[in-house]
Design an enzyme around this catalytic site. Structure first.
Site, PDB file in Angstrom:
ATOM      1  NE  ARG A   1      39.024  57.039  62.976  1.00  0.00           N
ATOM      2  CZ  ARG A   1      39.861  56.184  63.532  1.00  0.00           C
ATOM      3  NH1 ARG A   1      40.933  56.599  64.190  1.00  0.00           N
ATOM      4  NH2 ARG A   1      39.627  54.884  63.463  1.00  0.00           N
TER       5      ARG A   1
ATOM      6  CB  THR B   1      46.285  55.588  70.442  1.00  0.00           C
ATOM      7  OG1 THR B   1      46.001  54.856  69.262  1.00  0.00           O
ATOM      8  CG2 THR B   1      45.162  56.579  70.697  1.00  0.00           C
TER       9      THR B   1
ATOM     10  CB  THR C   1      45.444  57.143  67.039  1.00  0.00           C
ATOM     11  OG1 THR C   1      46.099  55.902  66.844  1.00  0.00           O
ATOM     12  CG2 THR C   1      44.343  57.292  66.015  1.00  0.00           C
TER      13      THR C   1
ATOM     14  CG  ASN D   1      45.505  51.937  63.570  1.00  0.00           C
ATOM     15  OD1 ASN D   1      45.026  51.666  64.677  1.00  0.00           O
ATOM     16  ND2 ASN D   1      45.368  51.142  62.538  1.00  0.00           N
TER      17      ASN D   1
ATOM     18  CD  GLU E   1      43.932  55.802  62.720  1.00  0.00           C
ATOM     19  OE1 GLU E   1      43.709  54.965  63.601  1.00  0.00           O
ATOM     20  OE2 GLU E   1      44.852  56.626  62.798  1.00  0.00           O
TER      21      GLU E   1
ATOM     22  CG  ASP F   1      41.151  51.758  63.317  1.00  0.00           C
ATOM     23  OD1 ASP F   1      41.530  50.653  63.745  1.00  0.00           O
ATOM     24  OD2 ASP F   1      41.409  52.827  63.900  1.00  0.00           O
TER      25      ASP F   1
ATOM     26  CB  SER G   1      38.244  51.766  69.992  1.00  0.00           C
ATOM     27  OG  SER G   1      37.877  50.681  69.192  1.00  0.00           O
TER      28      SER G   1
ATOM     29  N   GLY H   1      45.058  52.022  73.236  1.00  0.00           N
ATOM     30  CA  GLY H   1      44.950  50.573  73.371  1.00  0.00           C
ATOM     31  C   GLY H   1      43.944  49.958  72.409  1.00  0.00           C
ATOM     32  N   GLY H   2      43.600  50.672  71.334  1.00  0.00           N
ATOM     33  CA  GLY H   2      42.707  50.116  70.322  1.00  0.00           C
ATOM     34  C   GLY H   2      41.395  49.684  70.941  1.00  0.00           C
TER      35      GLY H   2
END
Ligand code: DON
Length: 566
Positions: free
Chosen positions: A100, A375, A393, A395, A414, A417, A447, A467-468
């Protein structure tokens, strides 16, 4: 509590199980004997299958797919973003590589607010100021070195060759480029790389990326130093500075992926291995499945009003907990064990009103439709017994829209988020609290929910979605479709999905995704329904029959997903 019309006139017909007709396509899942890749784009999937065919394992193939997607699916596949790789090794061990993005060291809690403390519209979404320190290259290389078997060049060169020689622009790619064209115009490097002298590429054009090919070959040659140091790192910082961004050479040099224990749970006798924080996806997934397990969903029916009612009740509670408790485990203490326990689920679902939909505590408006993001998920299984599920992703669509000049790739956005201000929803309508506040070097809550299921100790299902905020509910739905409703993996992925995320308090269904009488019944139960013009996540999944020894692919027709096996 919201009072339904039916309730107010004293009629309670909620126990009538109205049901949409069971979705069943006549197509069969792709079936293969030796291994399989399921991904959103075919050239990248092919790169992965080629690696499997030449003796590589699922980790080698996943790394090849990851790099290839950065070329052929640049709106989401990336080297300028981040993600999670979930691995179940043939020896029975499971692990998760967290790559991440991180907040840059100069990030601060108020960086997206004006002097009056209000959110500056778009600042956390557009331009390099919205980018986190990219993790993809470090994560993919870490996975390859620790769990792969092939040299770097073997898994990166197919991507570099695709970038150099080019590929034919597809309808999906052309549409995405057109959609983003106006936003690209703020960045010369993006215009130079992703347009034909300022004009959007058309379907059928050849699209070549020589700068990206050079970057990929530097990574192939030098490993992480080909990206996090030297020429590429300098280009990243130079591009970021042009637009008052804050990522520094030190941020890049200091970036490290983290190997974490995945979360473990179970559902009706299946073991579940899923993403742990800093993704909240696995927590939400396990909480939802734990709350649903005591109910006989099969007898209530697929996409029936009763099944949907229970699904929403579980989602409301799980997403509410997410907003309060979850964040980066290196920064915040979280009651994860409690949240994912069966006992907590039992207590949490106790307040279920079996007759009415219950309003989420407060209604905060989301920011319109939530599917502008990008993503991508892919899964690989090999003949040795290794299974990999990766979600990665940028984002938003094309991330922050900024290409690193001369290096040929998009940076993510990102930072959105994070909870950029308490009470203000992010681009997926998600709320966050202290646990997900911005801090230097902190990872933003995700997510993404790469997940692997085992039966009798053997992997049987690998899946995930884009899809977040809609990712965890998409993954939960597919698992229910397989386990509760006995669908094959293709039907399980294709069948219409509903989504609810506590706030905004709307039950979102896909076009033609609910029978009219089911929708009407849900409205009478008190739900606010909204038909999405997009999708409730786009998933890619594969199933394994360990006894017969076959792999089955479930690509999502909501995108151009493909399953390739051999
Ligand atoms: O990490 C997350 O949760 C988001 N950045 C994922 C965004 C996403 O799935 C957009 N895809 N369509």
């Amino acid at each position: 509590m919201r009072r339904s019309l039916w309730c107010s006139i004293g009629i309670s017909l909620a126990l009538v199980a109205l049901s949409a007709s069971l979705h069943a396509s006549w197509r069969k899942p792709v079936k293969a004997r030796n291994g399989m890749v399921v991904a959103a784009e075919s050239l990248a999937a092919q790169a992965g299958v080629d690696v499997l065919k030449s003796g590589g394992n699922a980790i080698d193939a996943a790394v090849a797919v990851g790099f290839a997607l950065s070329v052929t699916f640049p709106e989401a596949g990336n080297i300028g973003g981040g993600g999670f790789m979930l691995i179940r090794l043939a020896n029975g061990r499971s692990t998760m590589i967290d790559f991440r993005e991180k907040a840059p060291a100069k990030a601060s809690r108020t960086m997206y607010l004006d002097h009056a403390g209000n959110v500056i519209p778009g600042k956390s979404e557009y331009g390099p100021i919205s980018a986190g320190v990219p993790g993809s290259v470090a994560g993919l290389l870490y996975a390859l070195e620790k769990y792969g078997t092939m040299p770097r060049a073997r898994v990166i060169e197919p991507a570099a060759a695709l970038a150099e020689k080019g590929f034919v622009v597809s309808e999906r790619f052309a549409a995405g480029l057109k959609e983003s064209h106006r936003e690209f115009s703020g960045f010369l490097s993006t215009i130079k790389t992703f347009t034909k002298n300022g004009v959007p590429y058309d379907v059928g054009d050849l699209f070549r990326q020589p700068d990206l090919a050079r970057t990929l070959r530097l990574i192939s040659e030098k490993g992480r130093d080909g990206f996090y140091a030297g020429d590429v790192a300098q280009k990243i910082v130079a591009e970021v500075r042009k637009s008052s961004g804050i990522i520094s050479l030190e941020d890049l040099a200091n970036y490290r992926p983290v190997e974490r224990k995945p979360l473990l749970g179970s559902y009706r006798g299946y073991e579940i291995i899923t993403a742990s924080p800093p993704s909240g996806g696995g927590v939400v997934l396990l909480q939802m499945l734990n709350m649903l397990e005591p109910f006989d969903l099969k007898s209530k029916g697929h996409n029936s009003s009763q099944t949907i009612h229970l699904f929403v009740a579980a989602a409301q509670r799980a997403y509410a907990d997410r907003s309060e408790f979850l964040g980066d485990p290196d920064f915040v203490a979280m009651p994860i064990e409690k949240l994912i326990s069966k006992e907590y689920a039992r207590l949490r679902i106790k307040s279920l009103d079996t007759v009415h939909g219950v309003a989420s505590a407060k209604i905060h408006p989301g920011k319109g439709e939530f599917d502008r993001g990008q993503t991508t998920h892919f899964c690989v299984a090999d003949k040795f017994g290794n299974v990999v599920a990766v979600t990665t992703t940028l984002n938003g669509l094309y991330g922050c829209k900024t290409v690193v000049g001369g290096a040929g790739f998009f940076l993510n956005n990102e930072m959105d988020d994070f909870a950029i201000k308490p009470g203000v929803p992010n681009m997926y309508g998600l709320l966050g609290a202290e646990a997900n506040a911005i801090a230097p070097n902190k990872r933003m809550l995700s997510s993404m929910t790469p997940t692997i299921l085992l039966k009798d100790g053997k992997p049987v299902l690998a899946l995930g979605a884009r899809g977040g905020s809609r990712i965890p509910t998409a993954v939960a739905t597919i698992i229910m479709n397989v386990i509760d409703f006995g669908m094959n993996i293709l039907d399980a992925v294709e069948s219409p999905r509903i989504h609810h995320q506590w706030l905004p308090d709307t039950l979102v269904y896909e076009t033609n995704g609910l029978a009219h009488d089911v929708a009407e019944h849900l409205r009478h139960m008190g739900y606010v329904l909204e038909q999405t013009t997009f999708t409730n996540g786009k998933a890619e999944a594969l199933m394994i029959d360990p006894i017969a020894g076959f792999f089955y692919g479930g690509p999502d027709p909501r995108e151009e997903g493909v399953a390739l096996g051999y």
